[in-house]
Motif scaffolding. Structure first.
Motif, short mmCIF file in Angstrom:
data_model
loop_
_atom_site.label_atom_id
_atom_site.label_comp_id
_atom_site.label_asym_id
_atom_site.label_seq_id
_atom_site.Cartn_x
_atom_site.Cartn_y
_atom_site.Cartn_z
N ASP A 1 10.30 -4.77 5.05
CA ASP A 1 9.67 -3.12 5.99
C ASP A 1 10.34 -2.52 6.28
OD1 ASP A 1 7.66 -4.72 5.62
OD2 ASP A 1 7.36 -5.56 7.78
N TYR B 1 7.39 0.27 -5.47
CA TYR B 1 7.15 0.06 -4.21
C TYR B 1 8.12 -1.18 -4.16
CZ TYR B 1 6.05 4.72 -2.52
OH TYR B 1 6.22 5.84 -1.59
N PRO C 1 1.76 -0.92 4.47
CA PRO C 1 1.71 0.41 4.50
C PRO C 1 3.45 0.57 4.81
CG PRO C 1 -0.14 -0.09 6.01
CD PRO C 1 0.28 -1.77 5.86
N SER C 2 4.10 0.00 5.14
CA SER C 2 5.63 -0.05 5.38
C SER C 2 6.27 -0.38 4.30
CB SER C 2 6.17 -1.41 6.62
OG SER C 2 6.14 -2.70 5.95
N PRO D 1 1.52 -0.44 -1.33
CA PRO D 1 2.04 0.24 -0.21
C PRO D 1 0.48 0.52 0.34
CG PRO D 1 2.88 1.99 -1.54
CD PRO D 1 2.35 0.96 -2.42
N ARG D 2 -1.40 0.31 -0.31
CA ARG D 2 -2.17 -0.37 0.30
C ARG D 2 -2.49 -1.14 0.82
NH1 ARG D 2 -5.17 1.83 -5.67
NH2 ARG D 2 -2.88 -0.22 -5.80
N ARG E 1 1.50 -9.38 3.49
CA ARG E 1 1.88 -8.13 3.97
C ARG E 1 3.38 -9.54 4.93
NH1 ARG E 1 -2.89 -5.20 4.44
NH2 ARG E 1 -4.07 -7.29 5.59
#
Lengths: 414, 414
Positions: free
Chosen positions: B403, B179, B187-188, B183-184, B394
């Protein structure tokens, strides 16, 4: 300085604290000037946990994979015990079966040790290390991980003691010696200071549960000095040696019992000369251990043969028999389960012909039904219903005056 | 018919049911005509249980004995998975590291694979068997059981794929690909269809946690075709290959993070030409993995050197430094713990010089304190306080427009 092989069973290494206690016991032996090789079993119930996982996957796990699975139990024990020794300043090294040079035949779950290359252990001992060896396991010539079957760690210890020409092999267990009967069944049972290899062999075979018969056999064959003692106290234990002390002069030195017995009857077998040989050759080839054999109902052309096996082997034994029905030409095979075996054992029996009769009398008086009987020079065994086993053992223990604090000579009844 | 090496991590074989699911997945591959070698890790948390037992015995278990202990975990997995395959009619055989011919250097807990004698596996494959190999382990030339360290099962799989010239190496894990960020945490975050070996290497080194860097390195070196996919669904996963699809044109393809980081500072080191070389040679000899290195406070005669290590290595690193204080002639050594590393990774960075500046701006805007910085052609890493890690990841993910559902080209700011 002497070389001692010590063996610690699953209960003795059942927890981290007990492993640390074993480490301290080993160190006190090295501090007394001895070289130590210690053989350990898997921790407590860890083997059962592994067996459970296998059973969740399949009813019939392959024997090679069972060995692969179960040998991890001892490997965990040797690593932890070695760490515990190092933590208290004792140089030590762990060895799996293959690392310790233990070569077995190419059979799984009940392999016999073929030979031991003792050089890796000798080298580690020369470097001043305590050597911790995984019991119960070895490697086949083709490089497969094998196990020696139940009680195999005892055999590992005795075989190593023989290969290394150790001065002593000490079997540490959760009982403090060999008793005249199982103390859980007979509270008045007494500990024996010494027994002969042969007596121990019979006691072991018959389920006294202290020492595996193969280990005793191996000790006898290689003249290994063997002691059974408790890992939880400092008591003397029982010495197993060729010439036992004749102090007691007992005809019967102990009552053994074996819980998990089944009787298989092969009916309407042709009365050919080689019928028995064929039958038991087939069972041996399948590694089914047969104990008592009784030939009965001998008629002109057919006979019945009954034999006892472990209760765990019933299904497999019947499968093997049915697979060879055409070769063996028998009528039918049937199993009777939930049986037990009780035995009286004693080197003095040879010269006391009435002992067997006294046993049968005692069992008859107690109302115990005898299913099969087998006698040897130093034992008499009876297969009886499991439900009557405890009562039978207690009655026999009393009948042969093993309850007595002072040893008493038992006289034959005729 | 192609040869596929599949690797199943601890979560994928965490329970008996999951082992059975893995067996079914392997059988569907053999039914599609493929030959399968499967590498497995220890079941779920079983390694942690073993480590806990060792820790109960001693704070400093010996590395040789730790390897002896921990390799039992994979041995349990291979036995159970092989049983599960046999139970559904698939011929299979399990192999420990030493049985599979995996020879490593003579180092414990982080050995590298020296060479693989692939003949035992080849022979089993020729006999139509699925071969189940214990990951993470090998044997040294002197016959010691060794482990490859964390993530070692990935390396086992790739090394076997290289030795066997397999057509594909599939890494099954609990995520369904690589990813743009964890993802934890984000979230996007989006799944990448493909990444280059180099990008994956940076993502792996930086703690994306999907694939061990050594495995990626090994795959790159030996041109192994690698896929990361989930063992819990049938999704495509991410392909790791030399020439990634340029579809996205992304400058930054992902944000990686690494939780357990510490900064060690060696102060008042003499400014001799060989001072740095000596320092890191000593650390390398002790197998301490150093990541970022920063030379600072350069004065006439002394300098400070800071470097980052895993948080688990702090005590050992300081011990090693103090043991060599006379040789290295430094003033003092100090550690700063509870740090994390966040990194931006992307092959497109080389031609976009403003990327590092955008990262620093973003972190400054978020109020994140930068402790150390390191850059390479395809990544920029910052060591920051652990407490600010999640927020930093993030912010960076948003700043580099990862994102977005549709891929967007990120332009440098200057």
């Amino acid at each position: 300085m002497s070389l001692i092989v010590q063996k610690f069973g699953g209960t003795s290494v059942g927890t981290v604290e007990r492993i640390q206690a074993v480490a301290r016991r080993i160190v006190s032996a090295t501090q007394a000037g001895h070289s130590i090789v210690a053989v350990v079993s898997a921790m407590g119930k860890s083997t059962d946990v592994l067996v459970d996982m296998a059973k969740q996957i399949t009813d019939m796990p392959g024997p090679r994979e069972m060995d692969m699975l179960l040998t991890t139990g001892e490997q965990v024990s040797i690593a932890l015990l070695t760490m515990a020794l190092q933590a208290i300043g004792q140089d030590a090294v762990s060895m799996t079966g293959w690392q310790a040079g233990i070569t077995t035949e190419d059979v799984h779950m009940k392999a016999r040790i073929d030979h031991i290359d003792e050089s890796p252990i000798r080298q580690a001992l020369q470097e001043g290390k305590v050597v911790i060896v995984a019991g119960f396991q070895g490697v086949s010539p083709s490089g497969q991980i094998t196990t020696l079957g139940r009680g195999g760690s005892d055999t590992t210890a005795v075989a190593l003691a023989a290969a290394l020409q150790a001065d002593m092999c000490e079997i540490y267990t959760d009982v403090d010696g060999v008793y005249t009967a199982d103390p859980r069944l007979v509270p008045s049972a007494r500990k024996l200071t010494s027994v002969s290899h042969d007596e121990m062999l019979e006691l072991a075979t018959l389920g006294a549960g202290v020492l595996h018969p193969r280990a005793v056999e191996c000790a006898k064959q290689h003249r290994v000095h063997l002691t059974v003692r408790s890992s939880f106290n400092e008591e003397e234990g029982t010495i197993i040696k060729e010439e036992p002390d004749m102090e007691q002069g007992l005809v019967v030195s102990g009552i053994a019992h074996d819980k998990n017995v089944a009787k298989i009857t092969v009916a309407d077998l042709p009365t050919k000369v080689d019928a028995m040989a064929k039958l038991f050759a087939i069972l041996a080839k399948e590694h089914i251990n047969v104990d008592i054999i009784v030939q009965s109902a001998y008629e002109a052309n057919t006979m019945n043969v009954s034999f006892s096996v472990s209760g765990d082997e019933v299904k497999r034994t019947l499968d093997v028999l049915l697979a060879h029905r055409e070769t063996l030409q028998f009528g039918y095979a049937v199993a009777e389960e939930h049986l037990a075996k009780v035995s009286i054992v004693g080197a003095g029996m040879i010269t006391n012909p009435g002992v067997a009769a006294q046993m049968f009398n005692c069992l008859a008086d107690t109302g115990v039904e005898m299913k099969m009987v087998s006698t040897s020079e130093i034992k008499v065994s009876c297969v009886i219903p499991m439900a009557q086993m405890e009562e039978a053992v207690r009655s026999l223990h009393a009948s042969f005056e093993l309850d007595a604090k002072e040893a008493a000579v038992v006289h034959g009844v005729c």
